[in-house]
Design a protein around this motif. Structure first.
Motif, PDB file in Angstrom:
ATOM      1  N   ASP A 128      38.647  66.127  18.683  1.00  0.00           N
ATOM      2  CA  ASP A 128      37.346  66.530  18.140  1.00  0.00           C
ATOM      3  C   ASP A 128      36.485  67.272  19.154  1.00  0.00           C
ATOM      4  O   ASP A 128      35.610  68.062  18.771  1.00  0.00           O
ATOM      5  N   ASP A 129      36.689  67.021  20.449  1.00  0.00           N
ATOM      6  CA  ASP A 129      35.829  67.660  21.443  1.00  0.00           C
ATOM      7  C   ASP A 129      36.356  69.031  21.891  1.00  0.00           C
ATOM      8  O   ASP A 129      35.790  69.653  22.786  1.00  0.00           O
ATOM      9  N   VAL A 130      37.423  69.506  21.271  1.00  0.00           N
ATOM     10  CA  VAL A 130      37.977  70.823  21.597  1.00  0.00           C
ATOM     11  C   VAL A 130      37.263  71.884  20.774  1.00  0.00           C
ATOM     12  O   VAL A 130      36.966  71.688  19.595  1.00  0.00           O
ATOM     13  N   ARG A 131      36.968  73.004  21.408  1.00  0.00           N
ATOM     14  CA  ARG A 131      36.334  74.130  20.727  1.00  0.00           C
ATOM     15  C   ARG A 131      37.339  75.272  20.576  1.00  0.00           C
ATOM     16  O   ARG A 131      38.483  75.180  20.994  1.00  0.00           O
ATOM     17  N   HIS A 132      36.902  76.368  19.973  1.00  0.00           N
ATOM     18  CA  HIS A 132      37.807  77.497  19.739  1.00  0.00           C
ATOM     19  C   HIS A 132      38.370  78.013  21.065  1.00  0.00           C
ATOM     20  O   HIS A 132      39.576  78.186  21.218  1.00  0.00           O
ATOM     21  N   LEU A 148      33.070  88.615  10.232  1.00  0.00           N
ATOM     22  CA  LEU A 148      33.086  88.033  11.565  1.00  0.00           C
ATOM     23  C   LEU A 148      32.275  86.746  11.595  1.00  0.00           C
ATOM     24  O   LEU A 148      31.244  86.638  10.931  1.00  0.00           O
ATOM     25  N   ARG A 149      32.743  85.814  12.391  1.00  0.00           N
ATOM     26  CA  ARG A 149      32.008  84.579  12.623  1.00  0.00           C
ATOM     27  C   ARG A 149      31.724  84.474  14.110  1.00  0.00           C
ATOM     28  O   ARG A 149      32.646  84.568  14.925  1.00  0.00           O
ATOM     29  N   GLN A 150      30.461  84.313  14.475  1.00  0.00           N
ATOM     30  CA  GLN A 150      30.148  84.123  15.889  1.00  0.00           C
ATOM     31  C   GLN A 150      30.504  82.701  16.289  1.00  0.00           C
ATOM     32  O   GLN A 150      30.140  81.734  15.614  1.00  0.00           O
ATOM     33  N   LEU A 151      31.229  82.593  17.388  1.00  0.00           N
ATOM     34  CA  LEU A 151      31.638  81.283  17.873  1.00  0.00           C
ATOM     35  C   LEU A 151      30.517  80.657  18.686  1.00  0.00           C
ATOM     36  O   LEU A 151      29.964  81.282  19.581  1.00  0.00           O
ATOM     37  N   ASP A 152      30.193  79.426  18.350  1.00  0.00           N
ATOM     38  CA  ASP A 152      29.141  78.724  19.070  1.00  0.00           C
ATOM     39  C   ASP A 152      29.603  77.286  19.310  1.00  0.00           C
ATOM     40  O   ASP A 152      29.660  76.485  18.373  1.00  0.00           O
ATOM     41  N   PRO A 153      30.008  76.967  20.533  1.00  0.00           N
ATOM     42  CA  PRO A 153      29.888  77.786  21.727  1.00  0.00           C
ATOM     43  C   PRO A 153      30.946  78.894  21.802  1.00  0.00           C
ATOM     44  O   PRO A 153      31.998  78.787  21.178  1.00  0.00           O
ATOM     45  N   PHE A 204      33.235  86.462  19.033  1.00  0.00           N
ATOM     46  CA  PHE A 204      33.375  86.434  17.580  1.00  0.00           C
ATOM     47  C   PHE A 204      34.836  86.212  17.193  1.00  0.00           C
ATOM     48  O   PHE A 204      35.757  86.448  17.979  1.00  0.00           O
ATOM     49  N   PHE A 205      35.010  85.766  15.954  1.00  0.00           N
ATOM     50  CA  PHE A 205      36.352  85.590  15.404  1.00  0.00           C
ATOM     51  C   PHE A 205      36.377  86.200  14.012  1.00  0.00           C
ATOM     52  O   PHE A 205      35.581  85.833  13.159  1.00  0.00           O
ATOM     53  N   PRO A 206      37.273  87.164  13.775  1.00  0.00           N
ATOM     54  CA  PRO A 206      37.330  87.797  12.455  1.00  0.00           C
ATOM     55  C   PRO A 206      38.091  86.932  11.455  1.00  0.00           C
ATOM     56  O   PRO A 206      39.066  86.260  11.823  1.00  0.00           O
ATOM     57  N   GLU A 207      37.670  86.987  10.222  1.00  0.00           N
ATOM     58  CA  GLU A 207      38.455  86.359   9.168  1.00  0.00           C
ATOM     59  C   GLU A 207      39.812  87.051   9.137  1.00  0.00           C
ATOM     60  O   GLU A 207      39.900  88.267   9.029  1.00  0.00           O
ATOM     61  N   GLY A 208      40.875  86.253   9.254  1.00  0.00           N
ATOM     62  CA  GLY A 208      42.211  86.838   9.341  1.00  0.00           C
ATOM     63  C   GLY A 208      42.709  86.975  10.759  1.00  0.00           C
ATOM     64  O   GLY A 208      43.834  87.429  10.980  1.00  0.00           O
TER      65      GLY A 208
END
Length: 493
Positions: free
Chosen positions: A320-324, A81-86, A219-223
């Motif tokens: 570039d200013d767009v996030r997940h 898992l990767r925590q999204l920031d922001p 969070f975002f899981p790998e996959g």
């Protein structure tokens, strides 16, 4: 004595139930009508793009870990898992932005700079209140099976504390009493829509959703999100659970006394001592208990609004200013919810979610491109909208929004999902969000997860307790497993 539990559906609720039953000593069989696990948390590959078709916002990974540990493994062993920031980037109609930052001190500093010292100090107190509210609610009111509504006040102490904390007051005035800046009112109350109600109608208890994403993190899981049901399925099968795909359940078998004895899947009757039925609750009643009087909340139900979701693969990348995850708040607010919930029309000035997972994982798009998920809240079926005629106008409406907001619109792959499409998937009223969390459709008043007229039949999923959303659906599987074990224990006496 060993019994057999048949779980109908390999979505998140069914797989959670299977994991929590996996090492109970009983045989567990999962029957899934589709060709892969995941249910609504499905995945689609097209033209070099990968799309998660269900949930996109993942919170409370400890609940995934809870299910995996019940099956003998762990989150650390099964998922990355990767925590999204922001967690989100909020964009407002005046052109300003606010990020929901993972670091508490950084979030406080941002609020101080953008909204003032008063709101920064209020945020510090708000986080403490949210944490206390969550720690009170989760074990006593969420992660708990209720047999009767009055049990919510047994013991009375937690219920009294919940009242004192404002849990049954309306959410919107609770937040407005803390913060001056209108942008923070929206940022910390929009989550009520996940529960199918407006911030003005929602109870304070639903601030726990704000805690889950704004404090505990996204969070975002790998996959991708589909990796979560795959991990749960792996763990369940490794612990001895049988998962059988392309097995559509079309009926229930019962003994002369009315108890469950199995399910019909194709030409086969699969024997069972307990059946856990997941998915859309009214549909499960139609399939398994036709003609049986439904529980009170399902006789005059109030459904959550639906959503139009547009899955897009574009040739060009996101700016570039767009996030997940990006929330675009319209200028209108309270009246928009009136249009959505009461008038059942498209909002004239909607707020929208745009998720761009290729920002985090470029492999989900073609080289140089972007994968996007665009969600606009929409009325559930029953209003005047004809979604067959609305498809192309809806695409034009969303394309204009994307272009105005700076997103790429050179579309290579796309799939539009409307309330009509949700209905075609078997979701009552064309909403993937089930019953709205009104007072009498929440907590102990939500449709129970046991069928009173069919001993041995248990329910799990968003339509039953505790409710909507990935965390709640995972808990529903756990609660259903507890019900199943209790019934098996009763039968063995």
């Amino acid at each position: 004595m060993t019994g057999r539990v048949v779980v109908v559906g390999a979505g998140l609720a069914g797989l959670s139930a299977a994991c929590h039953l996996a090492r109970s000593g009983h045989e567990v069989v999962v029957l899934e009508r589709g060709g892969c696990v995941g249910g609504l948390a499905a995945v689609r590959h097209d033209e070099g793009y990968t799309f998660d078709l269900g949930p996109t916002v993942l919170t409370m990974p400890d609940l995934i870990d809870d299910a995996l540990r019940a099956a003998g493994t762990s989150l650390a062993d099964e998922l990355t898992l990767r925590q999204l920031d922001p967690a989100y980037r909020a964009r407002f109609s005046d052109g300003s932005t606010l990020d929901v930052l993972a670091d508490h001190a950084a979030m406080t500093d941002q609020i101080r700079a953008a909204c003032g010292a008063h709101d920064a100090a209020a945020y510090e107190k708000f986080v403490v209140w949210l944490r206390e509210l969550y720690e009170l609610e989760m074990p006593r009111f969420i992660d708990r099976n209720f047999d009767r509504p009055w049990q919510i006040a047994d013991p009375p102490g937690p219920a009294v504390k919940l009242l004192r904390m404002g849990g049954l007051r309306h959410l919107d005035p609770l937040i407005r009493s803390r913060f001056d800046d209108e942008r923070l009112h929206r940022l910390f109350t929009f989550q009520a829509l996940y529960a199918g109600v407006s911030p003005q109608q929602a109870m304070g208890i639903f601030a726990v959703i704000t805690y889950m994403d704004s404090v505990r993190g996204v969070f975002f899981p790998e996959g991708g999100i589909h990796a979560v049901p795959r991990a749960l399925a792996r763990a369940a099968e490794a612990a001895g659970v049988q998962i059988r795909l392309r097995q559509e359940v079309t009926g229930l078998r019962r003994t002369p006394s009315g108890a469950v004895s199995g399910v019909v899947a194709g030409d086969e009757v699969v024997a069972a001592d307990v059946v856990i039925a997941t998915g859309d609750l009214p549909t499960m009643y139609d399939v398994l208990l036709p003609g049986v009087r439904r529980p009170l909340p399902l006789r005059r139900p109030r459904y959550s609004p639906s959503a139009v979701v547009w899955h897009l693969g574009t040739a060009d990348p996101a700016p570039d200013d767009v996030r997940h995850h990006n929330i675009h708040f319209g200028h209108e607010w309270a009246h928009s919810f009136d249009e959505l919930l009461d008038e059942r029309v498209l909002m004239r000035d909607p707020s929208r979610l745009v998720s761009v997972p290729s920002v985090t994982d470029p492999s989900r798009a073609r080289p140089g491109g972007a994968t996007m998920y665009v969600l606009e809240p929409a009325p559930h079926l029953g209003g005047s909208l004809d979604w067959d005629r609305m498809r192309e106008p809806m695409k034009e409406r969303l394309t204009k929004f994307l272009a105005t907001s700076g997103y790429p619109t050179d579309i290579v792959s796309e799939q539009l999902v409307t309330p009509g499409d949700w209905a075609d998937q078997g979701l009552t009223a064309g909403t993937p969000f089930a019953l709205a969390h009104t007072f009498f459709q929440s907590g102990p008043f939500r449709p129970t997860n046991v069928a009173r007229d069919a001993p041995g039949l248990v329910f799990a999923g968003a339509g039953t307790t505790p409710g909507v959303g990935v965390p709640m659906v995972l808990v529903s599987g756990k609660l259903a497993a507890q019900r199943a074990l209790a019934q098996l224990s009763e039968e063995s006496r």
